[in-house]
Write an enzyme that holds these catalytic residues in place. Structure first.
Site, PDB file in Angstrom:
ATOM      1  N   CYS A  78       0.917  -1.167  -0.152  1.00  0.00           N
ATOM      2  CA  CYS A  78       0.026  -0.066   0.116  1.00  0.00           C
ATOM      3  C   CYS A  78       0.838   1.252   0.155  1.00  0.00           C
ATOM      4  O   CYS A  78       1.503   1.584  -1.087  1.00  0.00           O
ATOM      5  CB  CYS A  78      -1.085  -0.111   1.230  1.00  0.00           C
ATOM      6  SG  CYS A  78      -2.443   1.199   0.894  1.00  0.00           S
ATOM      7  N   HIS A 181      -3.884  -4.540  -0.562  1.00  0.00           N
ATOM      8  CA  HIS A 181      -3.513  -5.343   0.684  1.00  0.00           C
ATOM      9  C   HIS A 181      -3.575  -6.590   0.564  1.00  0.00           C
ATOM     10  O   HIS A 181      -4.495  -7.285   0.706  1.00  0.00           O
ATOM     11  CB  HIS A 181      -4.545  -4.776   1.754  1.00  0.00           C
ATOM     12  CG  HIS A 181      -4.183  -3.489   2.364  1.00  0.00           C
ATOM     13  ND1 HIS A 181      -3.242  -3.062   3.254  1.00  0.00           N
ATOM     14  CD2 HIS A 181      -5.023  -2.196   1.861  1.00  0.00           C
ATOM     15  CE1 HIS A 181      -3.326  -1.628   3.523  1.00  0.00           C
ATOM     16  NE2 HIS A 181      -4.121  -1.379   2.694  1.00  0.00           N
ATOM     17  N   GLU A 183      -2.763  -9.044   2.615  1.00  0.00           N
ATOM     18  CA  GLU A 183      -3.106  -9.438   3.585  1.00  0.00           C
ATOM     19  C   GLU A 183      -4.614  -9.673   3.972  1.00  0.00           C
ATOM     20  O   GLU A 183      -5.287  -9.934   5.112  1.00  0.00           O
ATOM     21  CB  GLU A 183      -2.380  -9.090   5.016  1.00  0.00           C
ATOM     22  CG  GLU A 183      -2.859  -7.578   5.337  1.00  0.00           C
ATOM     23  CD  GLU A 183      -2.474  -6.472   4.464  1.00  0.00           C
ATOM     24  OE1 GLU A 183      -2.574  -5.311   5.021  1.00  0.00           O
ATOM     25  OE2 GLU A 183      -1.737  -6.687   3.481  1.00  0.00           O
TER      26      GLU A 183
END
Length: 201
Positions: A78, A181, A183
């Site tokens: 990011c 992102h 994750e």
């Protein structure tokens, strides 16, 4: 061991949780010796480019990050991805890490909502080991108002919003960046993180 760089401006715990889930040894750290001794580095980031670069500068880690990025895998996530570039133009012109040529500036998307937030499809542009095992219909999660502007040669994948927005970038050697992102991107994001961990020699 993967060192997650903790300089005060990152979504560090969600990244750590994802690496824990995948079984990769990892450590949240602001110690330069940990970065030197690590097998790979992750640079997370949330917030504004100038403030994040200031915080990274105050941490005393910029020099060691630049040096280690010459010889081991580094993944920016990011805002961490945006900081890999030469310049950022959020509020004011700010020097980035200069690990990938190009700049970061506002997304220009007339008629589209800014920030670009939500799931968008990854469109492959160039071969990249982080995309091994992914199909042609993969979606990942974005939250950003600024984007990278760089050569196509540095773009592994992009999304359309409505023009080409770099989503996964690389210097072609050790440095990688994900505007999204991983994750928070389900099985697709976990595969990308797994592939990153697989770069460790």
């Amino acid at each position: 061991m993967i060192a997650i760089i903790d300089y005060g401006a990152g979504n560090i715990f969600s990244v750590k949780n994802a690496l824990d889930y995948l079984g990769f040894e990892n450590k949240l750290t602001s110690d330069k010796n940990d970065l030197i001794n690590a097998d790979a580095l992750i640079l997370p980031g949330v917030g504004a480019f100038p403030e994040a670069m200031k915080m990274l500068g105050n941490s005393g880690l910029i020099g060691v990050i630049k040096e280690e990025a010459k010889k081991k895998p580094l993944l920016g996530i990011c805002l961490g991805m945006q900081m890999l570039f030469e310049k950022g133009y959020e509020f004011e012109e700010t020097d980035g890490l200069g690990l990938i040529g190009g700049k970061v500036d506002k997304i220009v998307a007339p008629g589209y909502i800014i920030p670009h937030m939500g799931w968008n499809k990854l469109e492959k542009l160039n071969d990249c080991p982080l995309m091994d095992g992914l199909g042609d219909n993969e979606y990942v999660y974005f939250v950003h108002s600024f984007q990278a502007y760089c050569d196509d040669a540095n773009i592994a994948a992009y999304c359309e919003y409505p023009d080409k927005v770099p989503a996964l970038v690389t210097d072609g050697r050790f440095v990688y960046g994900a505007q999204f992102h991983p994750e928070k991107s389900g099985s697709t994001g976990l595969q990308i993180l797994k592939n990153f961990g697989g770069l460790i020699k």
